[in-house]
Enzyme design. Structure first.
Site, PDB file in Angstrom:
ATOM      1  N   ARG A   1     -62.801  66.359  -9.594  1.00 38.67           N
ATOM      2  CA  ARG A   1     -63.718  66.555 -10.714  1.00 38.67           C
ATOM      3  C   ARG A   1     -64.898  65.599 -10.649  1.00 38.67           C
ATOM      4  O   ARG A   1     -65.963  65.897 -11.138  1.00 38.67           O
ATOM      5  CB  ARG A   1     -62.988  66.379 -12.043  1.00 38.67           C
ATOM      6  CG  ARG A   1     -62.180  67.593 -12.394  1.00 38.67           C
ATOM      7  CD  ARG A   1     -61.710  67.487 -13.794  1.00 38.67           C
ATOM      8  NE  ARG A   1     -60.298  67.133 -13.723  1.00 38.67           N
ATOM      9  CZ  ARG A   1     -59.565  66.836 -14.768  1.00 38.67           C
ATOM     10  NH1 ARG A   1     -60.090  66.814 -15.954  1.00 38.67           N
ATOM     11  NH2 ARG A   1     -58.305  66.557 -14.627  1.00 38.67           N
ATOM     12  N   VAL A   2     -64.700  64.448 -10.047  1.00 39.66           N
ATOM     13  CA  VAL A   2     -65.792  63.484  -9.986  1.00 39.66           C
ATOM     14  C   VAL A   2     -66.662  63.700  -8.757  1.00 39.66           C
ATOM     15  O   VAL A   2     -67.752  63.166  -8.660  1.00 39.66           O
ATOM     16  CB  VAL A   2     -65.264  62.027 -10.024  1.00 39.66           C
ATOM     17  CG1 VAL A   2     -64.680  61.717 -11.370  1.00 39.66           C
ATOM     18  CG2 VAL A   2     -64.289  61.761  -8.913  1.00 39.66           C
TER      19      VAL A   2
END
Length: 139
Positions: free
Chosen positions: A20-21
């Protein structure tokens, strides 16, 4: 598991590796040099699967397969001896500079093993590219 069993360590499947990052979690130096490698490696894996069934490959396809194979060879690490971040970044930087472009896969392996044995203090006085070119000319 297939990557690990085939000797590719660390066995990171770029097609399945999702975060997600994203690249925000990467060290700035790694993000700078690794740019398009994830895409190149994903394309390499797809081309590798496709090339098993194709008898006549174009020059562009052959070049992409060679480049992908060279990147995989550069990123392989010996079990129990992981490369530190600065070595990984410098190796990827050399790939960006096309230092390994003319090497076969066994030559890439020999180049990396020679490169990682050079004491780090040498790079304080001699450029990384010059050292790598001297390894290539000697081998």
């Amino acid at each position: 598991i297939d990557l690990f069993l085939s000797g590719i360590k660390p066995a990171c499947d770029v097609g399945l590796s999702v975060s997600r990052v994203g690249s925000a979690a990467q060290w700035d130096g790694m993000r700078l040099v690794s740019g398009s490698y994830k895409l190149e490696l994903a394309q390499y894996i797809e081309l590798q699967a496709f090339s098993q069934f194709a008898s006549d490959l174009g020059e562009d396809t052959k070049a992409r397969l060679l480049r992908g194979g060279q990147l995989v060879e550069m990123l392989k690490q010996v079990t129990g001896s992981p490369l530190n971040l600065s070595l990984e970044v410098s190796l990827l930087s050399l790939a960006n500079q096309e230092v390994i472009k003319s090497l076969t896969l066994p030559e890439v392996t020999r180049f990396v093993s020679s490169y990682i044995t050079i004491p780090r203090w040498v790079f304080l006085f001699v450029s990384v590219r010059l050292v790598s070119l001297s390894i290539l000319s000697a081998g």
